[in-house]
Design a protein around this motif. Structure first.
Motif, mmCIF file in Angstrom:
data_model
loop_
_atom_site.group_PDB
_atom_site.id
_atom_site.type_symbol
_atom_site.label_atom_id
_atom_site.label_comp_id
_atom_site.label_asym_id
_atom_site.label_seq_id
_atom_site.Cartn_x
_atom_site.Cartn_y
_atom_site.Cartn_z
ATOM 1 N N GLU A 98 70.603 45.950 22.843
ATOM 2 C CA GLU A 98 69.557 46.275 21.865
ATOM 3 C C GLU A 98 70.021 46.095 20.419
ATOM 4 N N GLN A 99 71.107 45.337 20.240
ATOM 5 C CA GLN A 99 71.571 45.005 18.894
ATOM 6 C C GLN A 99 71.338 43.528 18.619
ATOM 7 N N ARG A 100 71.174 43.204 17.353
ATOM 8 C CA ARG A 100 71.010 41.821 16.931
ATOM 9 C C ARG A 100 72.385 41.189 16.767
ATOM 10 N N LEU A 120 73.476 36.624 27.933
ATOM 11 C CA LEU A 120 73.497 37.662 26.896
ATOM 12 C C LEU A 120 72.156 38.393 26.835
ATOM 13 N N ARG A 121 71.073 37.649 26.941
ATOM 14 C CA ARG A 121 69.747 38.281 26.897
ATOM 15 C C ARG A 121 69.557 39.240 28.061
ATOM 16 N N GLU A 150 69.836 41.167 21.524
ATOM 17 C CA GLU A 150 68.835 40.432 20.758
ATOM 18 C C GLU A 150 69.549 39.317 20.004
ATOM 19 N N LEU A 151 69.165 38.075 20.300
ATOM 20 C CA LEU A 151 69.968 36.937 19.871
ATOM 21 C C LEU A 151 69.350 36.136 18.729
ATOM 22 N N GLN A 152 70.224 35.702 17.847
ATOM 23 C CA GLN A 152 69.946 34.582 16.966
ATOM 24 C C GLN A 152 70.815 33.438 17.482
ATOM 25 N N THR A 153 70.202 32.496 18.182
ATOM 26 C CA THR A 153 70.969 31.472 18.892
ATOM 27 C C THR A 153 71.191 30.237 18.031
ATOM 28 N N ARG A 154 72.307 29.585 18.310
ATOM 29 C CA ARG A 154 72.600 28.306 17.669
ATOM 30 C C ARG A 154 73.410 27.447 18.636
ATOM 31 N N PRO A 202 78.173 33.352 9.663
ATOM 32 C CA PRO A 202 76.888 33.467 8.967
ATOM 33 C C PRO A 202 76.994 34.452 7.798
ATOM 34 N N GLU A 203 76.091 34.300 6.845
ATOM 35 C CA GLU A 203 76.185 35.109 5.628
ATOM 36 C C GLU A 203 75.978 36.594 5.886
ATOM 37 N N ASP A 204 75.210 36.965 6.897
ATOM 38 C CA ASP A 204 75.058 38.393 7.193
ATOM 39 C C ASP A 204 76.320 38.907 7.886
ATOM 40 N N GLN A 205 76.317 40.160 8.249
ATOM 41 C CA GLN A 205 77.491 40.771 8.877
ATOM 42 C C GLN A 205 77.278 41.086 10.349
ATOM 43 N N LEU A 206 76.312 40.431 10.972
ATOM 44 C CA LEU A 206 76.060 40.664 12.391
ATOM 45 C C LEU A 206 77.229 40.173 13.241
#
Length: 327
Positions: free
Chosen positions: A232-234, A251-252, A257-261, A276-280
């Protein structure tokens, strides 16, 4: 612009347009195979048994996890296995090359470094597999060899051929490269010793499952957590493998919760790409981890994957392998 493999699951205008090249590829492949079968081209025989693990399609089928399982299983049966591979993508100036867990994947390829890390076996790589095999045997006490992804390398005589197929994708549209995913004609499956499907498949009764293990921190490998740690985390999910969607689905299924690439298979990652610029948190595949480790931080993780053949498959495989001992 879509990648070419996007069109390999069906008979579509792009695949039809590429049919002449596909027929030419199939003809050349068939002629080459016949030349070896008729003795016009010479095969090299080694003093130890050789098990080839490969596939007849391009793309990820789960072959590497099976090679890891097989190497460990052979050791449990009393053998001392070694592994040879082409070293795809490696840029070493001289071949063959030995591979250790500390080897640079830029020089020897990513999969061989992973195989050396997970199996503890001697690993040698090079485009000339017989030469790599002889070098391995001269510098170790191995009594059996696994040729990783060597099904089409007919110069090396083999004692057992195992083909891995993807249960979900099968043989795609059934066409040869570049119109489809096939490296060889589907009839090639009738001549191998065993076909093992990753999941259910009408092509074979033999099956294996890919089982996710722990998430391991790239900056501190002693820091390991369960896959549900990020439920339940991004998170960012990056994959440079033949079938990235299988990794993302794993993973799903654990609630992430995915941001896939996705990236091309064997992609050489840069520090910018994995940050990535965020800290996820960032999760990569185990194969990609060997390339990302030099510039990874504490937010970077990789997922360990293991192959588990079903009992009937293991029983049939053991029957063939024990013939090597008795022979």
């Amino acid at each position: 612009m879509k990648r070419l493999d996007y069109y390999w699951d069906s008979l579509n205008p792009v695949a039809i347009l590429l049919l002449p090249l596909s027929w030419l590829f199939r003809l050349v492949s068939w002629l080459r195979c016949q030349a070896y079968r008729m003795g016009l081209l010479i095969t090299s025989e080694l003093p130890v048994p050789v098990i080839v693990v490969g596939n007849i399609t391009v793309g990820g089928t789960g072959k590497t996890p099976l090679v890891i399982w097989l190497a460990r299983h052979l050791r449990d049966l009393g053998f001392t296995p070694g592994i040879i591979s082409r070293g795809y993508g490696g840029q070493a100036d001289e071949w063959p090359q030995p591979v250790t867990p500390q080897s640079d994947p830029t020089l020897v390829g990513d999969e061989p470094v992973l195989l050396a890390s997970r199996t503890g076996c001697p690993v040698w790589v090079g485009p000339d597999r017989p030469r790599a095999a002889r070098q391995l045997l001269s510098e170790s006490d191995c009594d059996i060899l696994i040729s990783d992804d060597g099904l089409q390398h007919y110069r090396l005589r083999r004692d057992l051929e195992i083909v891995v197929v993807d249960g979900a994708r099968g043989l795609g549209n059934g066409l040869s490269l570049p119109a489809g995913p096939l490296r060889e004609r589907p009839a090639r499956l009738n001549r191998v010793d065993m076909v093992i499907a990753n999941g259910k498949s009408p092509l074979t009764e033999h099956r294996m499952t890919l089982v996710p293990g722990r998430l391991i921190n790239l900056a501190d490998p002693s820091h390991q957590v369960g896959l549900d740690y990020f439920a339940e985390q991004r998170v960012h999910a990056l994959a440079g493998i033949g079938n990235p969607e299988r990794f993302f689905d794993t993973l799903r299924s654990a609630g992430l919760e995915l941001q896939t690439r996705p990236f091309p298979d064997h992609h050489r990652f840069t520090e910018t790409e994995i940050n990535p610029e965020d800290q996820l948190p960032v999760i990569v595949t185990e194969k990609d981890a060997v390339k990302c480790a030099p510039f990874a931080g504490r937010r970077h993780w990789y997922l360990e994957i293991s192959a588990e053949p079903d009992p009937g498959t293991i029983q049939q495989l053991d029957k063939r392998i024990r013939e090597f001992k008795n022979g």
